[in-house]
Design an enzyme around this catalytic site. Structure first.
Site, PDB file in Angstrom:
ATOM      1  N   LYS A 133       0.822  -1.210   0.000  1.00  0.00           N
ATOM      2  CA  LYS A 133       0.000   0.000   0.000  1.00  0.00           C
ATOM      3  C   LYS A 133       0.858   1.263   0.000  1.00  0.00           C
ATOM      4  CE  LYS A 133      -4.105   1.619   2.491  1.00  0.00           C
ATOM      5  NZ  LYS A 133      -4.954   1.741   1.335  1.00  0.00           N
TER       6      LYS A 133
ATOM      7  N   GLY B  50       6.647   0.844   5.684  1.00  0.00           N
ATOM      8  CA  GLY B  50       7.536  -0.072   4.963  1.00  0.00           C
ATOM      9  C   GLY B  50       7.541   0.190   3.467  1.00  0.00           C
ATOM     10  N   CYS B  51       6.378   0.450   2.915  1.00  0.00           N
ATOM     11  CA  CYS B  51       6.255   0.696   1.474  1.00  0.00           C
ATOM     12  C   CYS B  51       6.934   2.008   1.087  1.00  0.00           C
ATOM     13  CB  CYS B  51       4.789   0.683   1.052  1.00  0.00           C
ATOM     14  SG  CYS B  51       4.002  -0.922   1.331  1.00  0.00           S
ATOM     15  N   THR B  52       6.826   2.995   1.948  1.00  0.00           N
ATOM     16  CA  THR B  52       7.479   4.281   1.697  1.00  0.00           C
ATOM     17  C   THR B  52       8.992   4.118   1.738  1.00  0.00           C
ATOM     18  OG1 THR B  52       5.594   5.478   2.599  1.00  0.00           O
ATOM     19  CG2 THR B  52       7.680   6.677   2.481  1.00  0.00           C
TER      20      THR B  52
ATOM     21  N   ALA C 230      10.102   2.304  -1.467  1.00  0.00           N
ATOM     22  CA  ALA C 230      10.029   3.150  -2.657  1.00  0.00           C
ATOM     23  C   ALA C 230      11.127   4.214  -2.642  1.00  0.00           C
ATOM     24  CB  ALA C 230       8.655   3.799  -2.754  1.00  0.00           C
TER      25      ALA C 230
END
Length: 153
Positions: free
Chosen positions: A38, A43-45, A48
């Protein structure tokens, strides 16, 4: 989930600008295809941002980095703008590509069971063959490990 040595399933998805990206159009160069749960979660940030910070090194190795989640094109655009992301983020809003790549799986958190994207990265060579798979990725050190694998192709 496709295995190492198999042809990567082709797909066409919109990026954060609404332009379509087709995997087979990238033939001739390695592709790092990473699936993440998401936009704008911690974690995704971090993941990325890590791929964005290393993007020049991936490009120098001839590789294209593509991130995929079920978030909308608009959410991807907002996420990229907020964090200064330059990697290509693709919207699989219907979840078809996530299903094809086997990353849409049953997960558990705080005793609840639900379906979601399991953070997974595929390294696809210039011939469209999967050369490495990182299932259930832990973010720290992951970008470096993927870059090392790209350079070893």
């Amino acid at each position: 989930m496709p295995d190492i040595g198999e042809k990567a399933p082709n797909f066409t998805l919109p990026d954060g600008t609404g332009s379509e990206v087709t995997l087979s159009d990238l033939k001739g160069q390695p592709v790092v295809l990473y699936f993440y749960p998401k936009d704008d979660t911690s974690g995704c940030t971090k993941q990325a941002i890590g791929f964005t910070e290393a993007e020049a090194e991936f490009e120098a190795a001839g590789a294209k980095v593509l991130g995929v989640s079920k978030d909308t094109v608009a959410k991807h655009a907002k996420f990229a703008a907020k964090h200064g992301l330059s990697v290509t983020l693709l919207s699989d809003a219907e979840g078809d590509v996530c299903e094809t790549y086997g990353v849409w799986q049953e997960k558990q958190m705080y005793g609840k069971t639900y379906f979601g994207i399991v953070r997974t990265t595929f390294l696809i060579d210039g011939d469209g063959v999967i050369r490495q798979v990182w299932p259930k990725v832990k973010v720290p050190g992951h970008v470096e490990a993927v870059l090392e694998a790209v350079k070893a192709l």
